[in-house]
Design an enzyme around this catalytic site. Structure first.
Site, PDB file in Angstrom:
ATOM      1  N   HIS A  81     -12.397   3.504  -0.308  1.00  0.00           N
ATOM      2  CA  HIS A  81     -12.413   2.506   0.776  1.00  0.00           C
ATOM      3  C   HIS A  81     -13.148   1.233   0.349  1.00  0.00           C
ATOM      4  CE1 HIS A  81     -12.277   5.986   3.943  1.00  0.00           C
ATOM      5  NE2 HIS A  81     -11.058   5.529   3.736  1.00  0.00           N
ATOM      6  N   HIS A 107     -17.376   3.144   7.625  1.00  0.00           N
ATOM      7  CA  HIS A 107     -15.917   3.041   7.765  1.00  0.00           C
ATOM      8  C   HIS A 107     -15.445   4.365   8.362  1.00  0.00           C
ATOM      9  CE1 HIS A 107     -11.767   1.859   6.303  1.00  0.00           C
ATOM     10  NE2 HIS A 107     -11.632   3.159   6.564  1.00  0.00           N
ATOM     11  N   VAL A 139     -11.982   4.580  14.396  1.00  0.00           N
ATOM     12  CA  VAL A 139     -13.019   5.142  15.261  1.00  0.00           C
ATOM     13  C   VAL A 139     -14.163   4.132  15.422  1.00  0.00           C
ATOM     14  CG1 VAL A 139     -14.713   7.009  15.499  1.00  0.00           C
ATOM     15  CG2 VAL A 139     -12.437   7.511  14.565  1.00  0.00           C
ATOM     16  N   GLY A 140     -14.616   3.577  14.316  1.00  0.00           N
ATOM     17  CA  GLY A 140     -15.758   2.656  14.352  1.00  0.00           C
ATOM     18  C   GLY A 140     -15.505   1.428  15.207  1.00  0.00           C
ATOM     19  N   GLU A 141     -14.269   0.931  15.201  1.00  0.00           N
ATOM     20  CA  GLU A 141     -13.953  -0.285  15.959  1.00  0.00           C
ATOM     21  C   GLU A 141     -13.684  -0.006  17.433  1.00  0.00           C
ATOM     22  OE1 GLU A 141     -10.687  -2.282  13.949  1.00  0.00           O
ATOM     23  OE2 GLU A 141     -11.686  -1.942  12.028  1.00  0.00           O
ATOM     24  N   ASN A 142     -13.235   1.227  17.718  1.00  0.00           N
ATOM     25  CA  ASN A 142     -12.763   1.501  19.084  1.00  0.00           C
ATOM     26  C   ASN A 142     -13.576   2.497  19.900  1.00  0.00           C
ATOM     27  OD1 ASN A 142     -10.205  -0.077  19.050  1.00  0.00           O
ATOM     28  ND2 ASN A 142      -9.767   1.280  17.334  1.00  0.00           N
ATOM     29  N   GLY A 165     -12.486   5.991   9.993  1.00  0.00           N
ATOM     30  CA  GLY A 165     -11.078   6.081  10.385  1.00  0.00           C
ATOM     31  C   GLY A 165     -10.703   7.544  10.342  1.00  0.00           C
ATOM     32  N   ASN A 166      -9.447   7.836  10.050  1.00  0.00           N
ATOM     33  CA  ASN A 166      -9.090   9.248   9.855  1.00  0.00           C
ATOM     34  C   ASN A 166      -9.808   9.750   8.606  1.00  0.00           C
ATOM     35  OD1 ASN A 166      -7.825  11.515  10.815  1.00  0.00           O
ATOM     36  ND2 ASN A 166      -6.032  11.211   9.504  1.00  0.00           N
ATOM     37  N   ARG A 182      -2.477  -2.026  -3.562  1.00  0.00           N
ATOM     38  CA  ARG A 182      -3.670  -1.210  -3.392  1.00  0.00           C
ATOM     39  C   ARG A 182      -3.546  -0.044  -4.369  1.00  0.00           C
ATOM     40  NH1 ARG A 182      -4.920   3.386   0.943  1.00  0.00           N
ATOM     41  NH2 ARG A 182      -7.122   3.667   0.441  1.00  0.00           N
ATOM     42  N   ASN A 213       0.875  -1.176   0.000  1.00  0.00           N
ATOM     43  CA  ASN A 213       0.000   0.000   0.000  1.00  0.00           C
ATOM     44  C   ASN A 213       0.911   1.224   0.000  1.00  0.00           C
ATOM     45  OD1 ASN A 213      -1.792   2.041   0.526  1.00  0.00           O
ATOM     46  ND2 ASN A 213      -2.744   1.053   2.313  1.00  0.00           N
ATOM     47  N   ARG A 260     -10.759  16.263   6.876  1.00  0.00           N
ATOM     48  CA  ARG A 260     -11.516  16.661   5.679  1.00  0.00           C
ATOM     49  C   ARG A 260     -12.930  17.067   6.054  1.00  0.00           C
ATOM     50  NH1 ARG A 260     -10.360  11.149   2.639  1.00  0.00           N
ATOM     51  NH2 ARG A 260      -8.326  10.936   3.596  1.00  0.00           N
ATOM     52  N   ARG A 319      -9.889   9.800  20.548  1.00  0.00           N
ATOM     53  CA  ARG A 319      -9.563   9.591  21.975  1.00  0.00           C
ATOM     54  C   ARG A 319      -9.363  10.927  22.675  1.00  0.00           C
ATOM     55  NH1 ARG A 319      -5.242   5.203  20.140  1.00  0.00           N
ATOM     56  NH2 ARG A 319      -5.273   6.698  18.453  1.00  0.00           N
ATOM     57  N   GLU A 378      -8.129  -4.611   5.211  1.00  0.00           N
ATOM     58  CA  GLU A 378      -7.969  -4.340   3.786  1.00  0.00           C
ATOM     59  C   GLU A 378      -6.831  -5.170   3.189  1.00  0.00           C
ATOM     60  OE1 GLU A 378      -8.276  -0.125   5.053  1.00  0.00           O
ATOM     61  OE2 GLU A 378      -9.003   0.206   3.029  1.00  0.00           O
TER      62      GLU A 378
HETATM   63  P1  AMP Z   1      -7.677   4.581  10.881  1.00  0.00           P
HETATM   64  O1  AMP Z   1      -7.571   5.665   9.837  1.00  0.00           O
HETATM   65  O2  AMP Z   1      -8.707   3.554  10.557  1.00  0.00           O
HETATM   66  O3  AMP Z   1      -6.354   4.003  11.280  1.00  0.00           O
HETATM   67  O4  AMP Z   1      -8.230   5.329  12.205  1.00  0.00           O
HETATM   68  C1  AMP Z   1      -7.453   6.255  12.910  1.00  0.00           C
HETATM   69  C2  AMP Z   1      -8.318   6.986  13.918  1.00  0.00           C
HETATM   70  O5  AMP Z   1      -8.975   6.062  14.785  1.00  0.00           O
HETATM   71  C3  AMP Z   1      -7.545   7.891  14.866  1.00  0.00           C
HETATM   72  O6  AMP Z   1      -7.339   9.162  14.290  1.00  0.00           O
HETATM   73  C4  AMP Z   1      -8.475   7.982  16.066  1.00  0.00           C
HETATM   74  O7  AMP Z   1      -9.379   9.059  15.898  1.00  0.00           O
HETATM   75  C5  AMP Z   1      -9.264   6.697  16.028  1.00  0.00           C
HETATM   76  N1  AMP Z   1      -8.945   5.773  17.116  1.00  0.00           N
HETATM   77  C6  AMP Z   1      -7.948   4.858  17.178  1.00  0.00           C
HETATM   78  N2  AMP Z   1      -7.970   4.200  18.339  1.00  0.00           N
HETATM   79  C7  AMP Z   1      -9.011   4.705  19.056  1.00  0.00           C
HETATM   80  C8  AMP Z   1      -9.560   4.451  20.363  1.00  0.00           C
HETATM   81  N3  AMP Z   1      -9.051   3.517  21.156  1.00  0.00           N
HETATM   82  N4  AMP Z   1     -10.633   5.184  20.736  1.00  0.00           N
HETATM   83  C9  AMP Z   1     -11.153   6.117  19.930  1.00  0.00           C
HETATM   84  N5  AMP Z   1     -10.692   6.397  18.707  1.00  0.00           N
HETATM   85  C10 AMP Z   1      -9.632   5.713  18.267  1.00  0.00           C
END
Ligand code: AMP
Length: 411
Positions: free
Chosen positions: A193, A221, A344-347, A223-224, A104, A12, A254, A297, A397
Site C-alpha cells: 500500500h 490504511h 473503512v478509515g474514510e467512512n 480497506g479490505n 501499479r 491496476n 486476512r 457497514r 492511489e
Molecule cells: P477498500 O478496500 O479501501 O475499497 O475498502 C473496502 C471496505 O470499506 C469495505 O469492505 C467496507 O468494510 C468498508 N466501507 C466502505 N464503505 C463504508 C461505509 N460507508 N461505512 C463503513 N465501512 C465502509
C-alpha cells in the site's frame, strides 16, 4: 513525447480484474502544478469467466456509466475492450495526447525504490519477484505486456507498492531469523500500500500547513486490506505488512499478525495442506473468519442489533489497531498526526472513535461532531486541545501513480 501529451492512463491489473483511469496532468496555468483531471474511469471484472463485466464512465464528456456483460477471455481482451471504450469517447490509446501508461506493480523488492520506466531488464526483475508475490506480480506483468503490445512506442512506467517502504531501517525490515536463510530467499519485511501511505502522509502534512519533512505521521490504511505505517519527516520508518500483505492489522479476510507456530499446528494436528492454510489465513480469516462478514457497514449493523460475534470481531479489529498506534508512537517518539484512510478509515466513524478511545494520555482524541461529518475532503476530526491531530484523508492511489508517472516521463 510531444509537449501536448499530458494524459496518463493508470492501470491496476489484478488476477481477474483491471481497474483503470485516464487522467489529464496538464499543469494549472496559474499555479504551475497539476491536480490531475480524471477523463475516464472504469473496471473490468471476472476476466476469464462467462460473466465478465466492464463498467466505464466517460467523465470528460459527462456521459453516463456504460456497463457491458459477457465473456472477456483474458487480460489482453480486457485491455482491448477498455481501449475500445476510450476510443468511443475520443480518448483512444492511439491519441498523441497520451504521454505514458502507469502500472501499479505490487512487489518491487529492494531494487525498485522509485517509479521506473519499464524495459526488458525491469520486466525480468519484476518476474524474478514472482515467488514473493505469487498472487499479484503475474497479473501486473500481464497488464504491462498487453499495454506494451497495444502501444509499443509509449513509455510504460511501473509504480511499486513497496517503493515507499524501502527507506525502513534494517532493524525494522529484518525478521529475527537466521540471516543466511533470510538472505538466500529474500525474506524480509517489504510493506505494501506504499502509494497510498506516500500520498496520505504528504496530504496530511498539507492539511497541517507544513512541509512533509517537518511532520511525523501514523497512517492507517483501513480497506479490505489494511496496513499501518510510521512516517517520519516524509520517510517510512516502519509498516505493518511484511514479506506479503498478510502481516499486521486484522483485515477483511486476512488474519494479520499470528504466531507462526499456528501454521505448523494446522498442518501437523489439523491435517491441513499448505494450500489449505494459505486459503485459511488469506481468505477465511480476519473479520470474515471471526463473524462471517467483512463489510464494516454490515458488522456495525449487526452490533446495533446486539450480535455478539460481530461485536467480538469489531473489538479484536480495534484492539490490534490500538496496538499499532501505540507501537508506532514509540517508534516515532513524537507524533504530529494520525491519519485514517481507505474504505473503512474514510467512512467508518465508529472505527475511528474506538481506535483512539482511551488514548488521551498519548495526546489523542476525536471530536464526536467532527468525526460524524461525511466528506470526500481531507479533514481534521480531533478537538483543538488535542496534542496530536487526528485526520481523515481520502486516499487516491491512481492520482499518485499518474503524478509519479508523469513526473518521470517529463524529467
Ligand atoms: P477498500 O478496500 O479501501 O475499497 O475498502 C473496502 C471496505 O470499506 C469495505 O469492505 C467496507 O468494510 C468498508 N466501507 C466502505 N464503505 C463504508 C461505509 N460507508 N461505512 C463503513 N465501512 C465502509
Amino acid at each position: 513525447m510531444t509537449a501536448t501529451a499530458t494524459r496518463v492512463l493508470v492501470l491496476n491489473s489484478g488476477s481477474s480484474s483491471v481497474k483503470y483511469q485516464l487522467l489529464d496532468m496538464k499543469p494549472d496555468p496559474v499555479g504551475g502544478s497539476t491536480a490531475g483531471t480524471r477523463l475516464a474511469v472504469g473496471l473490468v471484472e471476472r476476466i476469464g469467466e462467462e460473466t465478465s463485466r466492464l463498467a466505464h464512465t466517460p467523465l470528460a464528456t459527462g456521459g453516463d456509466k456504460r456497463e457491458t456483460e459477457g465473456p472477456i477471455a483474458d487480460h489482453e481482451a480486457a485491455l482491448k475492450a477498455v481501449a475500445a471504450e476510450l476510443s468511443a469517447d475520443g480518448l483512444g490509446l492511439d491519441s498523441p495526447q497520451l504521454a505514458a501508461i502507469g502500472h501499479r506493480v505490487v512487489h518491487g523488492g529492494l531494487k525498485f525504490t522509485a517509479p521506473t520506466v519499464i524495459d526488458d531488464a525491469v520486466l525480468k526483475e519484476i518476474e524474478r519477484l514472482v515467488p514473493v508475490a505469487p498472487l499479484h506480480n503475474p497479473a501486473n506483468i500481464t497488464g504491462i505486456r498487453t499495454a506494451q503490445a497495444l502501444r509499443p512506442d509509449l513509455p510504460q512506467v511501473a509504480v511499486f507498492d513497496t517503493a515507499f517502504h524501502t527507506t525502513m531501517p534494517e532493524y525494522a525490515a529484518r525478521y529475527a531469523i537466521d540471516v543466511e536463510t533470510a538472505d538466500a530467499h529474500r525474506i524480509r519485511r517489504y510493506g505494501f500500500h506504499g502509494t497510498s501511505h506516500a500520498y496520505v502522509s504528504r496530504k496530511t502534512a498539507e492539511l497541517l500547513g507544513k512541509d512533509p519533512s517537518e511532520v511525523n505521521v501514523i497512517v492507517l490504511h483501513l480497506g479490505n486490506g489494511a496496513s499501518a505505517s510510521a512516517v517520519a519527516g516524509g520517510r517510512c520508518v516502519d509498516t505493518s505488512m511484511g514479506l506479503t500483505p498478510l502481516e499486521g492489522l486484522v483485515m477483511g479476510t486476512r488474519s494479520g499478525d499470528i504466531d507462526p507456530a499456528v501454521t505448523f499446528h494446522l498442518k501437523r494436528v489439523a491435517g491441513m495442506s499448505e494450500d489449505d492454510v494459505d486459503v485459511l489465513l488469506n481468505k477465511k480469516s480476519g473479520l470474515v473468519g471471526l463473524c462471517g462478514d467483512n463489510d464494516m457497514r454490515e458488522i456495525r449493523r449487526r452490533i446495533d442489533e446486539g450480535d455478539e460475534r460481530a461485536r467480538l470481531a469489531f473489538d479484536i479489529y480495534i484492539h490490534r489497531l490500538k496496538k499499532y498506534i501505540g507501537a508506532y508512537t514509540a517508534v516515532l517518539g513524537r507524533v504530529d498526526a494520525v491519519a485514517f484512510t481507505a474504505g473503512v478509515g474514510e467512512n467508518a466513524a465508529p472505527v475511528r472513535a474506538a481506535a483512539v478511545a482511551g488514548l488521551e494520555e498519548m495526546g489523542l482524541a476525536v471530536d464526536a461532531d467532527l468525526n460524524a461529518v461525511r466528506s470526500g475532503e481531507p479533514r481534521l476530526i480531533s478537538p483543538e486541545y488535542a496534542r496530536v491531530a487526528v485526520a481523515v484523508v481520502p486516499t487516491d492511489e491512481e492520482l499518485e501513480i499518474a503524478q509519479q508517472t508523469y513526473a518521470l516521463v517529463n524529467a
